[in-house]
Design a protein around this motif. Structure first.
Motif, PDB file in Angstrom:
ATOM      1  N   LEU A   1       7.237   9.696  -1.016  1.00 46.36           N
ATOM      2  CA  LEU A   1       7.402   8.343  -0.498  1.00 46.36           C
ATOM      3  C   LEU A   1       7.557   8.360   1.025  1.00 46.36           C
ATOM      4  CD1 LEU A   1       7.862   5.311  -0.748  1.00 46.36           C
ATOM      5  CD2 LEU A   1      10.263   5.791  -1.304  1.00 46.36           C
ATOM      6  N   ILE A   2       8.380   9.260   1.536  1.00 45.16           N
ATOM      7  CA  ILE A   2       8.589   9.348   2.986  1.00 45.16           C
ATOM      8  C   ILE A   2       7.284   9.749   3.681  1.00 45.16           C
ATOM      9  CG2 ILE A   2       9.788  10.616   4.814  1.00 45.16           C
ATOM     10  CD1 ILE A   2      12.168  10.861   2.857  1.00 45.16           C
ATOM     11  N   ALA A   3       6.565  10.700   3.092  1.00 46.35           N
ATOM     12  CA  ALA A   3       5.314  11.161   3.694  1.00 46.35           C
ATOM     13  C   ALA A   3       4.271  10.048   3.739  1.00 46.35           C
ATOM     14  CB  ALA A   3       4.779  12.363   2.917  1.00 46.35           C
ATOM     15  N   VAL A   4       4.127   9.312   2.633  1.00 43.27           N
ATOM     16  CA  VAL A   4       3.172   8.198   2.610  1.00 43.27           C
ATOM     17  C   VAL A   4       3.582   7.127   3.614  1.00 43.27           C
ATOM     18  CG1 VAL A   4       2.299   6.289   1.214  1.00 43.27           C
ATOM     19  CG2 VAL A   4       2.388   8.575   0.259  1.00 43.27           C
ATOM     20  N   PHE A   5       4.877   6.857   3.710  1.00 43.81           N
ATOM     21  CA  PHE A   5       5.360   5.880   4.694  1.00 43.81           C
ATOM     22  C   PHE A   5       4.958   6.301   6.111  1.00 43.81           C
ATOM     23  CE2 PHE A   5       8.562   4.798   7.871  1.00 43.81           C
ATOM     24  CZ  PHE A   5       8.535   3.406   7.820  1.00 43.81           C
ATOM     25  N   LEU A   6       5.155   7.572   6.449  1.00 43.66           N
ATOM     26  CA  LEU A   6       4.820   8.056   7.793  1.00 43.66           C
ATOM     27  C   LEU A   6       3.332   7.906   8.084  1.00 43.66           C
ATOM     28  CD1 LEU A   6       7.021  11.294   7.923  1.00 43.66           C
ATOM     29  CD2 LEU A   6       7.422   9.143   9.136  1.00 43.66           C
ATOM     30  N   VAL A   7       2.501   8.294   7.107  1.00 42.33           N
ATOM     31  CA  VAL A   7       1.050   8.224   7.307  1.00 42.33           C
ATOM     32  C   VAL A   7       0.589   6.776   7.414  1.00 42.33           C
ATOM     33  CG1 VAL A   7      -1.186   8.702   6.253  1.00 42.33           C
ATOM     34  CG2 VAL A   7       0.616  10.437   6.179  1.00 42.33           C
ATOM     35  N   GLN A   8       1.032   5.928   6.490  1.00 41.46           N
ATOM     36  CA  GLN A   8       0.579   4.538   6.485  1.00 41.46           C
ATOM     37  C   GLN A   8       1.136   3.744   7.664  1.00 41.46           C
ATOM     38  OE1 GLN A   8      -1.638   2.838   4.245  1.00 41.46           O
ATOM     39  NE2 GLN A   8      -2.122   4.996   3.986  1.00 41.46           N
ATOM     40  N   PHE A   9       2.368   4.014   8.050  1.00 42.17           N
ATOM     41  CA  PHE A   9       2.947   3.328   9.207  1.00 42.17           C
ATOM     42  C   PHE A   9       2.156   3.653  10.459  1.00 42.17           C
ATOM     43  CE2 PHE A   9       5.891   2.753  12.742  1.00 42.17           C
ATOM     44  CZ  PHE A   9       6.428   1.502  12.460  1.00 42.17           C
TER      45      PHE A   9
ATOM     46  N   LEU B   1       0.825  -1.213   0.000  1.00 40.94           N
ATOM     47  CA  LEU B   1       0.000   0.000   0.000  1.00 40.94           C
ATOM     48  C   LEU B   1       0.858   1.261   0.000  1.00 40.94           C
ATOM     49  CD1 LEU B   1      -2.915  -0.944   2.430  1.00 40.94           C
ATOM     50  CD2 LEU B   1      -3.024  -0.641  -0.049  1.00 40.94           C
ATOM     51  N   ILE B   2       1.963   1.231   0.727  1.00 41.44           N
ATOM     52  CA  ILE B   2       2.866   2.388   0.726  1.00 41.44           C
ATOM     53  C   ILE B   2       3.390   2.642  -0.680  1.00 41.44           C
ATOM     54  CG2 ILE B   2       5.152   3.185   1.476  1.00 41.44           C
ATOM     55  CD1 ILE B   2       4.528   1.799   4.195  1.00 41.44           C
ATOM     56  N   ALA B   3       3.790   1.591  -1.384  1.00 46.94           N
ATOM     57  CA  ALA B   3       4.287   1.744  -2.752  1.00 46.94           C
ATOM     58  C   ALA B   3       3.190   2.270  -3.669  1.00 46.94           C
ATOM     59  CB  ALA B   3       4.820   0.408  -3.270  1.00 46.94           C
ATOM     60  N   ILE B   4       1.982   1.707  -3.557  1.00 46.53           N
ATOM     61  CA  ILE B   4       0.872   2.129  -4.414  1.00 46.53           C
ATOM     62  C   ILE B   4       0.517   3.582  -4.172  1.00 46.53           C
ATOM     63  CG2 ILE B   4      -1.593   1.837  -4.840  1.00 46.53           C
ATOM     64  CD1 ILE B   4      -1.197  -1.171  -4.393  1.00 46.53           C
ATOM     65  N   PHE B   5       0.358   3.962  -2.912  1.00 42.27           N
ATOM     66  CA  PHE B   5      -0.067   5.328  -2.604  1.00 42.27           C
ATOM     67  C   PHE B   5       1.041   6.345  -2.884  1.00 42.27           C
ATOM     68  CE2 PHE B   5      -3.218   3.470   0.683  1.00 42.27           C
ATOM     69  CZ  PHE B   5      -4.132   3.225  -0.332  1.00 42.27           C
ATOM     70  N   ALA B   6       2.294   5.925  -2.762  1.00 45.36           N
ATOM     71  CA  ALA B   6       3.395   6.823  -3.127  1.00 45.36           C
ATOM     72  C   ALA B   6       3.367   7.106  -4.629  1.00 45.36           C
ATOM     73  CB  ALA B   6       4.738   6.226  -2.716  1.00 45.36           C
ATOM     74  N   VAL B   7       3.174   6.064  -5.434  1.00 46.61           N
ATOM     75  CA  VAL B   7       3.070   6.256  -6.885  1.00 46.61           C
ATOM     76  C   VAL B   7       1.879   7.143  -7.211  1.00 46.61           C
ATOM     77  CG1 VAL B   7       2.578   5.074  -9.062  1.00 46.61           C
ATOM     78  CG2 VAL B   7       4.252   4.115  -7.466  1.00 46.61           C
ATOM     79  N   MET B   8       0.755   6.914  -6.545  1.00 42.64           N
ATOM     80  CA  MET B   8      -0.428   7.754  -6.727  1.00 42.64           C
ATOM     81  C   MET B   8      -0.089   9.226  -6.483  1.00 42.64           C
ATOM     82  SD  MET B   8      -3.973   7.640  -4.467  1.00 42.64           S
ATOM     83  CE  MET B   8      -3.119   8.193  -2.960  1.00 42.64           C
ATOM     84  N   ALA B   9       0.680   9.493  -5.420  1.00 42.94           N
ATOM     85  CA  ALA B   9       1.011  10.868  -5.048  1.00 42.94           C
ATOM     86  C   ALA B   9       2.015  11.510  -5.998  1.00 42.94           C
ATOM     87  CB  ALA B   9       1.549  10.906  -3.624  1.00 42.94           C
ATOM     88  N   TYR B  10       2.906  10.706  -6.583  1.00 41.82           N
ATOM     89  CA  TYR B  10       3.917  11.282  -7.472  1.00 41.82           C
ATOM     90  C   TYR B  10       3.284  11.916  -8.711  1.00 41.82           C
ATOM     91  CZ  TYR B  10       8.097   9.826  -4.988  1.00 41.82           C
ATOM     92  OH  TYR B  10       9.102   9.712  -4.051  1.00 41.82           O
ATOM     93  N   GLY B  11       2.149  11.383  -9.167  1.00 45.62           N
ATOM     94  CA  GLY B  11       1.461  12.020 -10.283  1.00 45.62           C
ATOM     95  C   GLY B  11       1.041  13.438  -9.935  1.00 45.62           C
ATOM     96  N   LEU B  12       0.436  13.597  -8.769  1.00 48.17           N
ATOM     97  CA  LEU B  12       0.021  14.934  -8.332  1.00 48.17           C
ATOM     98  C   LEU B  12       1.231  15.812  -8.040  1.00 48.17           C
ATOM     99  CD1 LEU B  12      -2.287  16.857  -7.523  1.00 48.17           C
ATOM    100  CD2 LEU B  12      -2.151  15.902  -5.212  1.00 48.17           C
ATOM    101  N   ASP B  13       2.304  15.218  -7.552  1.00 47.93           N
ATOM    102  CA  ASP B  13       3.506  15.975  -7.204  1.00 47.93           C
ATOM    103  C   ASP B  13       4.054  16.750  -8.393  1.00 47.93           C
ATOM    104  OD1 ASP B  13       5.560  16.794  -5.414  1.00 47.93           O
ATOM    105  OD2 ASP B  13       6.897  15.292  -6.262  1.00 47.93           O
ATOM    106  N   LEU B  14       4.002  16.160  -9.587  1.00 44.78           N
ATOM    107  CA  LEU B  14       4.490  16.865 -10.777  1.00 44.78           C
ATOM    108  C   LEU B  14       3.697  18.133 -11.028  1.00 44.78           C
ATOM    109  CD1 LEU B  14       5.139  14.032 -13.403  1.00 44.78           C
ATOM    110  CD2 LEU B  14       6.712  15.015 -11.745  1.00 44.78           C
ATOM    111  N   VAL B  15       2.385  18.053 -10.821  1.00 43.18           N
ATOM    112  CA  VAL B  15       1.515  19.202 -11.098  1.00 43.18           C
ATOM    113  C   VAL B  15       1.669  20.273 -10.025  1.00 43.18           C
ATOM    114  CG1 VAL B  15      -0.884  19.943 -11.417  1.00 43.18           C
ATOM    115  CG2 VAL B  15      -0.124  17.759 -12.354  1.00 43.18           C
ATOM    116  N   VAL B  16       1.707  19.861  -8.766  1.00 38.14           N
ATOM    117  CA  VAL B  16       1.762  20.827  -7.662  1.00 38.14           C
ATOM    118  C   VAL B  16       3.165  21.417  -7.511  1.00 38.14           C
ATOM    119  CG1 VAL B  16       1.512  21.137  -5.169  1.00 38.14           C
ATOM    120  CG2 VAL B  16      -0.132  19.728  -6.419  1.00 38.14           C
ATOM    121  N   SER B  17       4.179  20.563  -7.421  1.00 39.60           N
ATOM    122  CA  SER B  17       5.534  21.023  -7.114  1.00 39.60           C
ATOM    123  C   SER B  17       6.242  21.643  -8.306  1.00 39.60           C
ATOM    124  CB  SER B  17       6.370  19.852  -6.572  1.00 39.60           C
ATOM    125  OG  SER B  17       5.812  19.347  -5.387  1.00 39.60           O
TER     126      SER B  17
END
Length: 289
Positions: free
Chosen positions: A268-276, A39-55
């Motif tokens: 990736l680090i942020a998703v890890f913190l939340v999911q952990f 789940l951490i890997a999946i949600f991190a990949v999910m977030a990287y798509g948005l990261d390109l647009v926001v960051s």
């Protein structure tokens, strides 16, 4: 000196990748650990798509849950009703995400930032309503019976029916996305996106078309988030309208900003913190949210 630094960096990344891949087994190798890792890997990949647009682009898209849902529903429909395998559903998820991104991008990217965010959020709300009520998508019951992920190649059987078997696929997907994001930020399009974000007038004077750059970045981001939806559908074995829930949007936005923007490992680090915290240090449903 530069080749030496590059070699050291590559070696460090290789060691880090091996350690990360072995981490679930070193942490006990239980089903719960592997489930959390996937789940951490999946949600991190999910977030990287948005990261390109926001960051990189400086826009706040609130419609990226739609791309995640596109990956989920495309996979569910084609695997259950057409009997297609993992490679075909992945390709179809990416293609559908590009179509949706082209439509949303052409409609919205001429808008000012604040209005852009409102309209993209409205699109997400409409998508959730459609998914909840359209029988073709399973309505409120969703789509069940998604088969085991089959990525077999000629002479090489490769199926993943549980989280332990899905982990190499999820990890590989994450590594590929990290590589693509890193390459994007070193590319001409990545530089143009940052320039468009920081100084639009200077970008225009430099020969950059801001509208074209915005659309191209939007198109680059959508398949990344949709790929996460593709694997999430196999991991859960069913898809329903809850993939458009605000939880996923909040998780994506949190992942983008929690550690810092334009940091390769930030989401990736942020998703890890939340999911952990959710999986192993849970304070209860309401407190977690």
């Amino acid at each position: 000196a530069k080749p030496m630094r590059s070699a050291v960096r590559n070696l460090a990344l290789l060691v880090l990748a091996v350690a990360a891949f072995l981490a679930p087994s070193l942490a006990g190798g239980s089903n719960a650990v592997y489930s959390a890792a996937v789940l951490i890997a999946i949600f991190a990949v999910m977030a990287y798509g948005l990261d390109l647009v926001v960051s990189d682009l400086g826009e706040v898209s609130l419609a990226h849950t739609v791309f995640f849902a596109v990956g989920c529903y495309t996979t569910a429909l084609l695997s259950t009703r057409a009997g297609l395998g993992g490679w075909a559903t992945l390709a179809a998820s990416i293609a559908m995400a590009l179509l949706f991104a082209a439509f949303i991008g052409l409609v919205t990217l001429r808008l000012r930032e604040f209005v852009f965010s409102l309209v993209t959020y409205a699109i997400a709300v409409v998508a959730a309503t459609v998914a909840q009520n359209w029988a073709f998508l399973g309505g409120s019951d969703g789509l069940r019976g998604i088969p085991v992920l089959d990525l077999s190649l000629p002479g090489l059987p490769l199926k993943a029916g549980n989280d332990r078997e899905l982990w190499p696929v999820a990890f590989g997907m994450l590594v590929v996305v990290l590589y693509l994001v890193d390459r994007f930020r070193r590319s001409r399009l990545g530089s143009a996106a940052v320039m468009t974000h920081l100084n639009t007038r200077l970008a225009i004077v430099s020969g950059i078309d801001p509208q074209q750059v915005r659309l191209r970045v939007f198109l680059a981001s959508a398949p990344i988030t949709a790929t996460a939806g593709w694997l999430y559908a196999y991991q859960r074995a069913y898809v329903s309208a809850d993939v458009l829930d605000a939880y996923f949007l909040i998780l994506m936005l949190t992942a983008v900003v929690l550690v810092g923007r334009r940091l390769l490992f930030g989401p990736l680090i942020a998703v890890f913190l939340v999911q952990f915290q959710e999986k192993f240090l849970s304070l209860g449903g309401y407190a977690d949210k």
